[in-house]
Design a protein around this motif. Structure first.
Motif, mmCIF file in Angstrom:
data_model
loop_
_atom_site.group_PDB
_atom_site.id
_atom_site.type_symbol
_atom_site.label_atom_id
_atom_site.label_comp_id
_atom_site.label_asym_id
_atom_site.label_seq_id
_atom_site.Cartn_x
_atom_site.Cartn_y
_atom_site.Cartn_z
ATOM 1 N N UNK A 34 14.142 23.139 10.200
ATOM 2 C CA UNK A 34 12.993 22.567 10.914
ATOM 3 C C UNK A 34 11.940 22.130 9.900
ATOM 4 N N UNK A 35 11.675 22.978 8.911
ATOM 5 C CA UNK A 35 10.702 22.637 7.863
ATOM 6 C C UNK A 35 11.155 21.414 7.073
ATOM 7 N N UNK A 36 12.449 21.326 6.767
ATOM 8 C CA UNK A 36 12.987 20.177 6.031
ATOM 9 C C UNK A 36 12.753 18.891 6.819
ATOM 10 N N UNK A 37 13.083 18.904 8.096
ATOM 11 C CA UNK A 37 12.952 17.687 8.901
ATOM 12 C C UNK A 37 11.485 17.315 9.133
ATOM 13 N N UNK A 38 10.635 18.303 9.295
ATOM 14 C CA UNK A 38 9.207 18.012 9.449
ATOM 15 C C UNK A 38 8.662 17.378 8.168
ATOM 16 N N UNK A 39 9.035 17.933 7.026
ATOM 17 C CA UNK A 39 8.575 17.375 5.756
ATOM 18 C C UNK A 39 9.146 15.982 5.526
ATOM 19 N N UNK A 40 10.368 15.740 5.989
ATOM 20 C CA UNK A 40 10.948 14.400 5.854
ATOM 21 C C UNK A 40 10.114 13.378 6.618
ATOM 22 N N UNK A 41 9.578 13.765 7.755
ATOM 23 C CA UNK A 41 8.718 12.867 8.512
ATOM 24 C C UNK A 41 7.425 12.594 7.746
ATOM 25 N N UNK A 42 6.888 13.613 7.090
ATOM 26 C CA UNK A 42 5.699 13.422 6.248
ATOM 27 C C UNK A 42 6.011 12.434 5.129
#
Length: 97
Positions: free
Chosen positions: A69-77
């Protein structure tokens, strides 16, 4: 900017009018953070796959899911920052761990 893809509107407003060099530094920092999160997710996945009992498996799986979840959220950033910046900045090449 492609408004049909997922992006973080608050970042667009927050960085509007800011100097390109500042946005570039923030983008590089976000890219480096993303790389670290991917590494952590890979470790969490390895722990999940090597747990011997069901309780440990469930805990390890939850840690892995949280990491992803953290990886995908950061990818959006990162994606949003790259759109704002308008190009992919050069980043230092890191040695393999």
């Amino acid at each position: 900017m492609d408004y049909e893809k997922i992006f973080l509107r608050p970042l667009v407003g927050l960085l509007e009018g800011k100097p390109k060099d500042m946005i570039e530094r923030l983008t590089i920092d976000a890219m480096n953070k993303h790389r670290c999160l991917v590494g952590e997710a890979e470790l969490a996945y390895d722990r999940f796959k090597t747990k011997p009992d069901e309780l440990a498996i469930a805990e390890a799986q939850e840690a892995y899911l949280s990491s992803m979840i953290a990886v995908h959220a950061q990818q959006t950033v990162v994606s949003t920052l790259l759109d704002i910046l308008g190009y992919i900045p050069a980043t230092p090449i890191e040695k393999a761990h």
